[in-house]
Design a protein around this motif. Structure first.
Motif, PDB file in Angstrom:
ATOM      1  N   CYS A   1      20.285  72.803  33.098  1.00 14.99           N
ATOM      2  CA  CYS A   1      19.968  71.778  33.879  1.00 14.99           C
ATOM      3  C   CYS A   1      18.576  71.560  33.871  1.00 14.99           C
ATOM      4  O   CYS A   1      17.778  70.613  33.747  1.00 14.99           O
ATOM      5  CB  CYS A   1      20.766  71.366  35.311  1.00 14.99           C
ATOM      6  SG  CYS A   1      22.352  70.928  35.342  1.00 14.99           S
ATOM      7  N   LYS A   2      17.908  72.831  34.350  1.00 18.02           N
ATOM      8  CA  LYS A   2      16.461  72.810  34.518  1.00 18.02           C
ATOM      9  C   LYS A   2      15.818  72.790  32.996  1.00 18.02           C
ATOM     10  O   LYS A   2      14.771  72.065  32.924  1.00 18.02           O
ATOM     11  CB  LYS A   2      15.994  74.389  35.033  1.00 18.02           C
ATOM     12  CG  LYS A   2      16.317  74.579  36.334  1.00 18.02           C
ATOM     13  CD  LYS A   2      15.502  74.006  37.155  1.00 18.02           C
ATOM     14  CE  LYS A   2      16.006  74.161  38.635  1.00 18.02           C
ATOM     15  NZ  LYS A   2      15.382  73.244  39.634  1.00 18.02           N
TER      16      LYS A   2
ATOM     17  N   GLU B   1      15.757  69.073  32.473  1.00 20.70           N
ATOM     18  CA  GLU B   1      14.693  68.221  33.193  1.00 20.70           C
ATOM     19  C   GLU B   1      13.388  68.364  32.536  1.00 20.70           C
ATOM     20  O   GLU B   1      12.410  67.428  32.709  1.00 20.70           O
ATOM     21  CB  GLU B   1      14.544  69.008  34.522  1.00 20.70           C
ATOM     22  CG  GLU B   1      15.890  68.500  35.631  1.00 20.70           C
ATOM     23  CD  GLU B   1      15.625  69.150  36.888  1.00 20.70           C
ATOM     24  OE1 GLU B   1      14.480  69.061  37.529  1.00 20.70           O
ATOM     25  OE2 GLU B   1      16.598  69.477  37.498  1.00 20.70           O
TER      26      GLU B   1
END
Length: 152
Positions: free
Chosen positions: A42-43, A46
């Motif tokens: 997820c990071k 992002e």
């Protein structure tokens, strides 16, 4: 035939319990590792989205205040990723040690189960031998009785 009893049954149950606990602990460690992998993914997503946003804004008008904010956010995300990598490495070490503990507990349980099975087979073999001897004794005594009764 006499029923088989395993004298180490309580120890076998303890081994089963310790194996189950080790398996549960290993499962939790795997879950934690998977959770950290998801967070890391997820990071990274992002960061990709933020970099795409920065490229898009650079193609048009772009204020310095916005750039400073976006760059600090990007830096923060990179720091988060580095921290997550460290946590993931620790989680993998823990997962490997929990797996080793589970494998050890599982092998101990299997060795007790094999011992139990060997003792059961040995018991059954000895009981069958006893029954066979008793049957042979009955047959031979009947044969002798018939010989004696016919001789008279």
């Amino acid at each position: 035939m006499k029923a088989f009893t395993f004298r180490l049954q309580t120890l076998l149950k303890v081994r089963q319990s310790s194996r189950d606990k080790a398996l549960r602990s290993y499962g939790l460690a795997v879950r934690q590792t998977d959770k950290l992998n998801e967070e890391l993914t997820c990071k990274k997503k992002e960061i990709e989205d933020l970099q795409a946003s920065i490229r898009q804004k650079r193609s048009s008008s772009f204020f310095a205040q916005e750039q400073e904010h976006l760059e600090s956010t990007l830096s923060s995300l990179k720091d988060d990723i580095v921290a997550l990598h460290g946590q993931l490495q620790n989680a993998l070490k823990i997962q490997n040690s929990k797996r080793d503990l589970f494998l050890k507990a599982d092998s101990q349980l299997k060795s007790f189960e094999m011992l139990r099975e060997k003792q059961k087979q040995s018991h059954e073999f000895s009981e069958l031998k006893k029954e066979e001897i008793q049957v042979n004794d009955i047959i031979s005594s009947r044969f002798k009785y018939r010989l004696n009764s016919t001789a008279l």
